[in-house]
Write a protein that holds these residues in place. Structure first.
Motif, PDB file in Angstrom:
ATOM      1  N   GLU A 141       0.839  -1.208   0.000  1.00 41.92           N
ATOM      2  CA  GLU A 141       0.000   0.000   0.000  1.00 41.92           C
ATOM      3  C   GLU A 141       0.873   1.258   0.000  1.00 41.92           C
ATOM      4  O   GLU A 141       0.599   2.227  -0.702  1.00 41.92           O
ATOM      5  N   VAL A 142       1.908   1.227   0.812  1.00 37.65           N
ATOM      6  CA  VAL A 142       2.790   2.392   0.926  1.00 37.65           C
ATOM      7  C   VAL A 142       3.524   2.630  -0.383  1.00 37.65           C
ATOM      8  O   VAL A 142       3.612   3.768  -0.862  1.00 37.65           O
ATOM      9  N   LYS A 143       4.023   1.556  -0.998  1.00 34.90           N
ATOM     10  CA  LYS A 143       4.721   1.701  -2.280  1.00 34.90           C
ATOM     11  C   LYS A 143       3.805   2.315  -3.327  1.00 34.90           C
ATOM     12  O   LYS A 143       4.201   3.205  -4.079  1.00 34.90           O
ATOM     13  N   ARG A 144       2.559   1.826  -3.385  1.00 36.74           N
ATOM     14  CA  ARG A 144       1.638   2.340  -4.392  1.00 36.74           C
ATOM     15  C   ARG A 144       1.401   3.833  -4.187  1.00 36.74           C
ATOM     16  O   ARG A 144       1.402   4.633  -5.118  1.00 36.74           O
ATOM     17  N   ARG A 145       1.209   4.231  -2.922  1.00 33.65           N
ATOM     18  CA  ARG A 145       0.923   5.655  -2.677  1.00 33.65           C
ATOM     19  C   ARG A 145       2.137   6.512  -2.977  1.00 33.65           C
ATOM     20  O   ARG A 145       2.014   7.622  -3.509  1.00 33.65           O
ATOM     21  N   ILE A 146       3.332   6.033  -2.635  1.00 30.89           N
ATOM     22  CA  ILE A 146       4.538   6.807  -2.958  1.00 30.89           C
ATOM     23  C   ILE A 146       4.645   6.974  -4.473  1.00 30.89           C
ATOM     24  O   ILE A 146       4.951   8.059  -4.976  1.00 30.89           O
ATOM     25  N   MET A 147       4.342   5.901  -5.201  1.00 29.83           N
ATOM     26  CA  MET A 147       4.473   5.980  -6.664  1.00 29.83           C
ATOM     27  C   MET A 147       3.426   6.916  -7.271  1.00 29.83           C
ATOM     28  O   MET A 147       3.740   7.689  -8.183  1.00 29.83           O
TER      29      MET A 147
END
Lengths: 95, 503
Positions: free
Chosen positions: B367-373
């Motif tokens: 989830e965190v990776k997706r939001r950072i991207m």
């Protein structure tokens, strides 16, 4: 707008997150679902509207321009994965 | 002796002052409750030795007739708050075994006032989630069960379909509802205090942006993040918020205005107050029981002398999409600091860029990776105007909607807190992240406008699960929210869990 696989790889690199090739398609689908969702913002007429910069308008307080902290190098590097003589250690940056 | 963990925070405070029991007895009762509730996974770190030490100090103070507003009262602390000498992870692998050498301003004020720390509470990784399913420490279990639920304790732990406690402050809401602390700290970026409170029959308030210092709280989206409490009653939240609030020179967005004694607002008359009912919150497919709950709230406030007025907040539907540009953009910038150099996880790489990429790939969850991207994308050259700038303009319009109704004399706005009761683990968001994000549809507007909002339990749904109402206030007028939500609490009653099935 939607992103293609090449854009997903480029954004992952910009964000400094290694993305295995096998994860690109799923990430692309998820990002495109989000971009599809936010598309509706194009319906809003924002002509002449100022972008928000501060949600509660207030004058920023300024501190006196004096040293008020310091001499705590040991605390600063305490959680570092690798440190030496109060320096953070990283792989060689310049050849 | 009565079960001390069933007391509210303010009942326990009064009991300590009356010397009905000691702070040590109160701490011991809670430590035992926490130990017997590990199945719920609400705590990611228990600190019984700290609690007993602090309780002993409190007992000494109380014996002399001294002590602060929270003297001897055991609390749980969301793992987003830095606690000096006690591991703080934001429930992310990338912080690993991070042990802060400093204390967040908000928690330092709680200890100043005599509070006792039972431990650190679970949350969604970096507070990104609405169900506490993204924590690196695993899911948190809601102590509430559906009627006729297949859930129970078996040889392998909890069996059956359990419910989420909401998120991101899921450890806080679960712990308060299950009597594993008298109250808890929480944080709210898009609904992370109010939605979990609504899912667990507890009270949660997100104060006005700037009311609490953000210093020492792990940052997610800095223009939206605010600290606040989750408690068992409206009065408990009033007492907690007073200790948590106040100007801090270390946070330039914290506001330098006096903090009222919020408890004084409890019981204050709401006669003649204008309460707005926004038509845009009557969404398609809203369950009939939430419609009814909302009408009950209207009736209770009317009976207490408030005037109900229909209002319009025309940009409501754009708040969630604008949020999902602004919040990831700020997150991508804030989370750039996790690079494997100064703290937390490091994965070896062939050069420094490779080390960054491997460290962040290994340390951040999906989830965190997706939001950072997404945040990186909307801030990148060529897309900034189309996404980020437009979203910030829409945000101006969302805030103006509220300013217009407040200027027309409305004192507060009443809405449902969530579009449904707590859902089952794994039920939402696996195919499309937007499905999970819709949980915050009623709460996120409040963060976008920086306003105070409180969720207060008001009834049960057809499955026997708690539902909450939300009150939204004028900037820095949390007192009105306490006065109004007390009316709802008096009418609806409190919602203690029916059984301690896990112990």
């Amino acid at each position: 707008m939607s992103v293609d696989a090449a854009t997903v790889r480029r954004v992952a690199h910009l964000a400094r997150i290694a993305l295995p090739e096998g994860d690109v398609a799923k990430m692309q689908a998820e990002i495109n679902a989000m971009l599809g969702f936010v598309e509706q913002l194009n319906e809003v007429n924002v002509d002449g509207v100022e972008p928000m910069t501060s949600v509660m308008p207030m004058a920023m307080k300024k501190r006196a321009d004096v040293v008020n902290d310091g001499e705590i190098a040991a605390q600063i590097v305490k959680n570092a994965p690798q440190s030496e003589d109060d320096y953070f250690m990283v792989p060689k940056v310049v050849e | 002796m009565t079960d001390l963990t069933k007391l509210t925070l303010t009942e326990a405070r009064d009991g300590l002052r009356a010397k009905a029991f000691s702070a040590t007895e109160l701490a011991e009762a809670h430590i035992a409750a926490v130990e017997s509730a590990r199945l719920l996974n609400a705590y990611v770190l228990e600190t019984p030795e700290i609690a007993l030490k602090q309780a002993a100090v409190s007992d000494a103070r109380l014996a002399k007739g001294e002590g602060g507003a929270l003297e001897g009262l055991p609390l749980g602390i969301k793992d987003l708050y830095c606690t000096a000498g006690t591991r703080t992870t934001a429930c992310s692998n990338i912080l690993g075994n991070f042990v802060p050498t400093y204390e967040s301003t908000v928690t330092s004020q709680l200890w100043r006032d005599g509070a006792v720390m039972l431990g650190k509470l679970n949350n969604d990784e970096f507070a990104m989630g609405s169900s506490n399913e993204t924590s690196c420490f695993g899911n948190v279990i809601n102590p509430w069960r559906r009627e006729g639920s297949n859930m129970g304790v078996g040889s392998a732990g909890v069996e059956g379909t359990y419910l989420v406690p909401g998120g991101s402050s899921g450890g806080s809401s679960s712990a308060v509802a299950a009597n594993l602390c008298l109250a808890a700290t929480a944080t709210d970026t898009g609904g992370s205090i109010r939605q979990p409170a609504a899912f667990t029959g507890t009270v949660g308030i997100k104060p006005t942006y700037g009311r609490c210092s953000r210093w020492g709280i792990v940052a997610f989206a800095s223009s939206l993040d605010q600290a606040g409490p989750i408690g068992k009653s409206v009065r408990d939240c009033a007492v907690m918020l007073r200790s948590m609030s106040g100007h801090d020179p270390k946070d330039t967005t914290s506001v330098d205005i006096a903090v009222p004694d919020y408890e004084q607002a409890i019981g204050r008359s709401v006669k003649g107050m204008k309460i707005g009912i926004p038509k845009e919150y009557r969404i398609d497919g809203m369950p009939a029981e939430i419609e009814k709950l909302w009408q009950d709230g209207i009736n209770w406030l009317k009976a207490a002398g408030a005037e109900i007025v229909n209002i319009s907040l025309p940009h409501t539907k754009y708040a969630l999409p604008a949020y999902y540009i602004v919040a990831p953009a700020e997150a991508s910038s804030n989370l750039a600091r996790y690079d494997g150099v100064r703290y937390g996880l490091r994965e070896q790489g062939r050069d420094i860029a490779d080390m960054y990429e491997k460290t962040r790939a290994a340390g951040f969850g999906r989830e965190v990776k997706r939001r950072i991207m997404i945040g990186t994308y909307v801030l990148s050259a060529g897309y900034y105007d189309a996404y980020y700038l437009r979203a910030q303009k829409v945000r101006t319009l969302i805030k103006k909607d509220f300013e217009d109704v407040f200027a027309a004399g409305v004192h507060a706005i009443l809405t449902p807190a969530t579009p449904s009761a707590a859902f089952g683990i794994g039920e939402k968001g696996s195919a499309d992240p937007v499905e999970m994000y819709l949980n915050d549809i009623f709460t996120v507007t409040v963060n976008m406008a920086g306003l105070p909002g409180i969720a207060v339990p008001a009834g049960l749904d057809g499955q026997g699960l708690p539902l909450g109402l939300q009150l939204i206030g004028r900037p820095f007028d949390e007192e009105t929210l306490f006065a109004l939500s007390e009316v709802i609490e008096q009418a609806a009653g409190r919602f203690p869990i029916p059984s301690r099935w896990w112990a």
